[in-house]
Write a protein that holds these residues in place. Structure first.
Motif, PDB file in Angstrom:
ATOM      1  N   MET A   1     -83.682  30.806  38.462  1.00 32.99           N
ATOM      2  CA  MET A   1     -84.371  29.524  38.330  1.00 32.99           C
ATOM      3  C   MET A   1     -83.411  28.362  38.529  1.00 32.99           C
ATOM      4  O   MET A   1     -83.769  27.324  39.080  1.00 32.99           O
ATOM      5  N   ILE A   2     -82.152  28.541  38.084  1.00 37.08           N
ATOM      6  CA  ILE A   2     -81.143  27.498  38.262  1.00 37.08           C
ATOM      7  C   ILE A   2     -80.827  27.313  39.741  1.00 37.08           C
ATOM      8  O   ILE A   2     -80.761  26.210  40.258  1.00 37.08           O
ATOM      9  N   LYS A   3     -80.677  28.437  40.419  1.00 36.72           N
ATOM     10  CA  LYS A   3     -80.240  28.391  41.816  1.00 36.72           C
ATOM     11  C   LYS A   3     -81.359  27.953  42.750  1.00 36.72           C
ATOM     12  O   LYS A   3     -81.100  27.403  43.814  1.00 36.72           O
TER      13      LYS A   3
ATOM     14  N   PRO B   1     -84.921  29.658  26.731  1.00 37.06           N
ATOM     15  CA  PRO B   1     -83.686  29.208  26.073  1.00 37.06           C
ATOM     16  C   PRO B   1     -82.461  29.379  26.972  1.00 37.06           C
ATOM     17  O   PRO B   1     -81.597  28.500  27.019  1.00 37.06           O
ATOM     18  N   ILE B   2     -82.391  30.502  27.697  1.00 36.40           N
ATOM     19  CA  ILE B   2     -81.242  30.721  28.579  1.00 36.40           C
ATOM     20  C   ILE B   2     -81.236  29.685  29.698  1.00 36.40           C
ATOM     21  O   ILE B   2     -80.215  29.054  29.992  1.00 36.40           O
ATOM     22  N   TYR B   3     -82.419  29.458  30.264  1.00 39.86           N
ATOM     23  CA  TYR B   3     -82.525  28.490  31.366  1.00 39.86           C
ATOM     24  C   TYR B   3     -82.095  27.106  30.892  1.00 39.86           C
ATOM     25  O   TYR B   3     -81.359  26.400  31.587  1.00 39.86           O
ATOM     26  N   ALA B   4     -82.562  26.724  29.692  1.00 43.94           N
ATOM     27  CA  ALA B   4     -82.256  25.396  29.178  1.00 43.94           C
ATOM     28  C   ALA B   4     -80.747  25.206  29.026  1.00 43.94           C
ATOM     29  O   ALA B   4     -80.216  24.129  29.305  1.00 43.94           O
ATOM     30  N   VAL B   5     -80.056  26.243  28.589  1.00 38.46           N
ATOM     31  CA  VAL B   5     -78.609  26.136  28.435  1.00 38.46           C
ATOM     32  C   VAL B   5     -77.916  26.126  29.792  1.00 38.46           C
ATOM     33  O   VAL B   5     -77.034  25.307  30.063  1.00 38.46           O
TER      34      VAL B   5
END
Lengths: 305, 364
Positions: free
Chosen positions: A108-110, A186-190
């Protein structure tokens, strides 16, 4: 959520009991104004529908007929075994969600704008349909005569059906699907707040991309991993219908035993004691968790303003 | 200004504490017991409203058409409103809190006897025809009344055993003659333990007290072929999809999948005949009207009405012949001579012991 997440970046971890002390100090310092009245409905709700029943439950577990309810728990090996199965199931689901959720969050970040939106949608979409419907849908896929087994058999890949459900595997698949969003977000937010220039910087200093990822990116994303894991784990402990439908009797969760005790045996005292025990175990596990991760980050409040 | 702010916070806290205390007082206390004032006089004119509760779904719809609507038509001064679902724990909570809002409840076979007997009003045998309700088959200690008869049966696939078909509990345990997985409810008081004993040679009328050692030893022989279900709907699905070749289930469930076209049949040659029971929660404010409703539904005249709408039989011995011949074949009462008695009362006294052992055995 955002303000809580922003602080995840700060590397210092609280000492044991630190969060509680800070909270108390914060309360003492806080100047309250008229807006505090807005807290009233929420407070009332929690007092009436949560706190009062909770006190009643603890009271009942000790007086109906007496503290012997806890002796029954200790003497009857079944309860402890079911409690262990419940914790083990929660651990399995947490690990499975992490294995699936971490790369997903990274993706999702990439991903760019539209793809990211699609990824968010994909993980959220099942969240909006009934748990029961999804669980039955898994049955249709996983059972001996289900879609997966019959396709594999028609292709001649297997001669006997694979045991895909009525065991740990089925329970883990079903629960992981339900809980995945609680790991991913939560992982995505960090991850979103990790400075994107850090990786090129590490590579510029000679690190291979994989090394840069493992040594720089992963440690910075750990607060999200802890937060997501704790959330998934705690929520898993209370699961009921999914393990009952996709598992075997040896996958029975503690909440099922509580329900049987209250509903079929109509033993409110023992049922209350079992409820209290599950609550205490959850709190102890949360406390252990709080030594690694700040609870405020997990549950979306922050003790420091 | 600051003082005012402090006051506000204080007010919030005080309110919370006070409310918490109030809720606890109402929640735990017995003192609210008799707030229902007796409005004794003028009862003939005034319409009395009573609440009838059952499991909901098609069964309660059938009860509404068979019993509730005709009852209201015949008793213009009584209005029956309905609630669902029936829950043992809810009745206990109501009775303990002294706030009984259900007047007549259709319950399973595990309530109104043993320890829960004291939660139910005594049934008046002068109003309700207790001796017509086959007390030797549907045991009661006077606080519950059988309202309809169903069966726990073995349902089987007709396409799995060639031209053989199972005709006794022995066949359920015979994996060579009747191969395939077996389904059963993950609950000890369902009949599987009794089935194991009968398959092992115990005479059906000598079952109780259950010899658990012997039963579990027999159950061990099919344990690795067992598929355990939790809800009735699940048992339907297991049989309809062919996940199991035989399963214990309720007769209505097999009828459902037969109607949907699945090759399934009920083994009527040996089965358990059970009943649902009406109870009147202790402390109802409408005891007289509740008793009248119970009497109406169990009378020789109306007991069989339910069978017009759903495949359950009448408990009233004088109503059995009133069931039309077309529906009869599906009713447990039509095969009564093959029924194995199931002792609810023994179970109510021994459930927690057996439950414990069952839990241990099933996860070994």
């Amino acid at each position: 959520m955002d303000s809580g997440v922003a602080q995840v970046q700060q590397p210092k971890l609280p000492s044991v009991g630190g969060a509680g002390k800070t909270l108390l100090k914060g309360l003492a310092r806080t100047r309250v104004n008229g807006w505090a009245l807005l807290l009233l409905p929420g407070c009332l709700f929690i007092v009436v529908f949560f706190f009062a029943p909770l006190v009643n439950m603890v009271w009942r577990s000790l007086t109906d007929p007496g503290p012997s309810n806890y002796a029954t728990f200790a003497e009857t090996g079944t309860y402890a075994r079911v409690l262990w199965v419940t914790i083990r199931t929660a651990l399995l689901v947490t690990v499975a969600s992490l294995i699936l959720g971490y790369p997903y969050a990274y993706m999702m970040i990439k991903a760019g704008g539209k793809l990211r939106l699609a990824l968010v949608g994909l993980v959220l979409l099942p969240f909006w349909s009934s748990i029961l419907v999804r669980t039955y849908a898994w049955t249709v896929l996983l059972q001996d005569t289900g879609v997966i087994n019959s396709v594999l058999m028609k292709l001649g890949l297997i001669s006997d059906s694979l045991p895909l459900m009525r065991n740990d595997l089925g329970v883990t698949i079903g629960m992981t699907q339900i809980l995945l969003p609680m790991m991913v977000f939560p992982i995505y937010a960090v991850m979103r707040r990790i400075d994107a220039d850090l990786l090129p910087a590490a590579e510029g200093l000679g690190a291979r991309p994989s090394r840069a990822f493992v040594r720089v990116f992963m440690p910075l994303s750990m607060p999200g991993v802890f937060a997501g894991s704790l959330l998934v784990f705690v929520v898993s402990l209370g699961f009921y219908i999914t393990p009952a439908l996709l598992g075997s009797p040896s996958n029975t969760m503690f909440s099922v035993i509580v329900a049987h005790t209250i509903q079929q045996q109509v033993d409110f005292g023992l049922g209350s004691a079992l409820g209290v025990i599950l609550l205490v175990v959850t709190l102890v596990l949360l406390w252990i968790g709080s030594r690694v991760v700040r609870l405020g980050d997990v549950f979306g409040y922050s003790s420091e303003q | 200004m600051r003082v005012w702010r402090r006051l506000t916070l204080g007010l919030v806290l005080v309110l919370c504490v006070a409310l918490s205390a109030a809720v606890l007082a109402v929640g735990c206390g017995e003192e609210s017991k008799d707030d229902g004032a007796q409005n004794g006089n003028g009862g003939e004119q005034k319409k009395v409203t009573i609440v009838f509760t059952a499991a909901g779904g098609v069964l309660q719809e059938a009860m509404t058409k068979a019993w509730i609507e005709p009852f209201m038509a015949a008793h213009p001064n009584i209005e029956v409103i309905q609630d669902e679902p029936n829950e043992n724990a809810k009745i206990k909570a109501m009775v303990e809190a002294g706030n009984v809002t259900w007047d007549v409840v259709d319950n399973g076979n595990d309530f109104g006897i043993g320890e829960t007997e004291s939660l139910c009003e005594e049934i008046d045998p002068k109003v309700v025809p207790m001796d017509e309700l086959q007390p030797d088959l549907f045991k009661t200690t006077g606080h519950r009344v059988p309202c309809f008869v169903y069966a726990t049966v073995v349902g089987y696939r007709t396409d799995k055993f060639g031209d053989q078909k199972p005709t006794s509990f022995v066949d359920f345990f015979d994996l060579e003659k009747f191969p395939g997985k077996r389904g059963s409810l993950n609950w000890p008081a369902h009949g599987l333990i009794e089935m194991a004993l009968i398959a092992d040679g115990v005479a059906p009328d000598q079952l109780y007290p259950l010899d658990l050692d012997r039963a579990f030893k027999k159950l061990d022989t099919i344990k690795d072929q067992m598929v355990w279900w939790t809800t009735g709907a699940q048992s339907e699905q297991l049989l309809a999809d062919g996940e199991v070749s035989m399963t214990t289930t309720f007769n209505g469930r097999v009828n459902n999948i037969k109607k949907a076209g699945a090759p399934a049949e009920i083994m009527w040659d040996q089965f358990f005949m059970l009943a649902d029971y009406f109870v009147i929660p202790k402390g109802t404010k409408h005891l007289k009207e509740a008793m009248e409703l119970v009497a109406w539904c169990t009378s020789a005249e109306h007991s069989a009405e339910l069978s017009k709408y759903i495949a359950y039989g009448p408990p009233n011995v004088n109503a059995v012949q009133k069931v039309g011949p077309t529906v009869e074949a599906n009713l447990p009462t039509a095969h009564a001579e093959n029924a194995v008695p199931f002792d609810d009362i023994w179970w109510s006294e021994n459930l927690s012991t057996v439950y414990d052992r069952w839990q241990k055995w099933i996860r070994e």
